[in-house]
Design an enzyme around this catalytic site. Structure first.
Site, PDB file in Angstrom:
ATOM      1  N   HIS A 178      42.776  45.181  37.598  1.00 55.98           N
ATOM      2  CA  HIS A 178      41.595  45.906  37.126  1.00 55.98           C
ATOM      3  C   HIS A 178      40.330  45.338  37.753  1.00 55.98           C
ATOM      4  O   HIS A 178      39.362  46.067  37.979  1.00 55.98           O
ATOM      5  CB  HIS A 178      41.459  45.800  35.602  1.00 55.98           C
ATOM      6  N   ASP A 248      47.380  54.808  39.048  1.00 55.39           N
ATOM      7  CA  ASP A 248      46.592  54.071  38.070  1.00 55.39           C
ATOM      8  C   ASP A 248      45.119  54.384  38.376  1.00 55.39           C
ATOM      9  O   ASP A 248      44.804  55.069  39.349  1.00 55.39           O
ATOM     10  CB  ASP A 248      46.890  52.570  38.151  1.00 55.39           C
TER      11      ASP A 248
END
Length: 361
Positions: A178, A248
């Protein structure tokens, strides 16, 4: 027509800008976050409004349990999947029964408020990963396979499609994709024989996969979600998976190697993803929507398999969930097993949002 993009929205109700964005031709999905949620009735109203403006749209959420739970107020808390793994070490049969109940309970409450799917289960191995942690069922592939299969059986019994993440496995490296680049230097054989096993062994129960924003450097110099080797050669050809491939979030740091957001969307779809997620960056979402106009639509029959069996709203969450035959039993079993035995200082619900390792998505 379902488009190739899944985007997010600003708040608990649609703004004119949200409406304009979700009505664009290539927007095929909306993902909800904690900022979009106050209570069950509000979420159902929001989802109904989204579908009013775009009937051909998937609505998703991350409702894994434990720390990663966008739906909290009024919803039944779910344990982190790692707690199922701990129980599995002590009492495998009870853990497997609870895994089924967790899958059913989660799916029933998510569907009840108008959301098609939760991106679950996590099939990553537990280990050193900073972001996976107790989101993983276990560190042993066989235990993950057993628990995740039961979890997915519960999801499907309630009427929700399944999404395994983060293919071929994010659990073996410490960096969090992330916020930083993540590189796994292991050989393909080692990955196939360890981290990839839960995905391969649960394939009959999987409707979708989400690849990791991890570079497996001995396989390809691109993150898995941008890699034709992973998405086409391995997923489509080697293991013969014909379900949906979701990228993602393309706003994550691990995706930046592909360039700006337009380049990332084109790279993800070009590599083999069906739907590309662009979250928490409104400028990027508009850029992605414009770039996506050049792309072909995804396979419509494939995307439709992810539509949830959404029940008629009965005015409140409990009344609506009563339409699911096993919901009350699953709720009682999970509450009694994981929450009524906690100390008085820790009896209420799942951990608060600040401890969610993905809250900044």
């Amino acid at each position: 027509m379902y488009g190739v993009l899944m985007i997010d929205i600003d708040s608990t109700a649609l703004t004119p800008e949200d409406v304009s964005l979700i009505k664009q031709a290539q927007v095929g999905g909306v993902i909800l976050f904690a900022r979009n949620v106050t209570n069950a009735a509000q979420v159902r109203t929001l989802c109904d409004d989204i579908r009013y403006h775009n009937p051909d749209i998937l609505i998703g959420v991350d409702q894994e349990g434990g720390r990663v739970a966008r739906l909290r107020e009024g919803f039944t808390p779910l344990p982190a999947m790692g707690r199922l793994g701990d129980l599995f070490n002590q009492d495998p049969n009870r853990a497997l029964s609870c895994a089924y109940d967790c899958g059913y309970l989660m799916a029933a409450e998510v569907l009840a408020v108008g959301i098609d799917l939760s991106f679950a289960p996590v099939l990553d191995r537990g280990g050193i990963s900073q972001v996976i942690g107790d989101r993983s069922f276990h560190h042993e592939p066989q235990a993950i396979t057993a628990l995740a299969t039961q979890f997915m059986r519960g999801m499907k019994a309630a009427g929700m499609a399944t999404t395994g993440k983060h293919f071929p496995g994010h659990g073996a490296i410490a960096p969090d994709s992330h916020v930083s680049e993540a590189i796994d230097t292991r050989s393909l054989d080692e990955i196939i024989n360890t981290d990839m096993q839960p995905f391969a062994q649960t394939l009959p129960w999987l409707d979708a996969l989400m690849p990791a924003h991890v570079i497996f450097s001995q396989v390809d110099n691109k993150p898995a979600g941008f890699s034709k080797i992973w998405l086409k050669d391995i997923i489509r050809d080697k293991i013969e998976f014909d379900g949906v491939l979701f990228s993602d979030d393309l706003s994550m740091a691990g995706a930046k190697a592909a360039g700006n957001v337009s380049a990332r969307v084109k790279a993800a779809i070009g590599a083999g993803c069906d739907i590309a997620l662009v979250c928490n960056d409104r400028v990027a979402a508009h850029e992605a929507a414009e770039a996506a106009q050049e792309l072909p639509y995804p396979n419509q029959d494939r995307i439709k398999t992810m539509c949830g069996n959404i029940p008629t709203w009965q005015g409140d969450l409990e009344s609506t969930c009563q339409q699911f035959a096993y919901w009350q039993q699953a709720k009682d079993n999970i509450t009694q097993t994981f929450f009524e035995t906690q100390s008085s200082a820790d009896t209420s619900t799942a951990p608060d949002q600040s401890s969610d390792p993905t809250h900044y998505k």
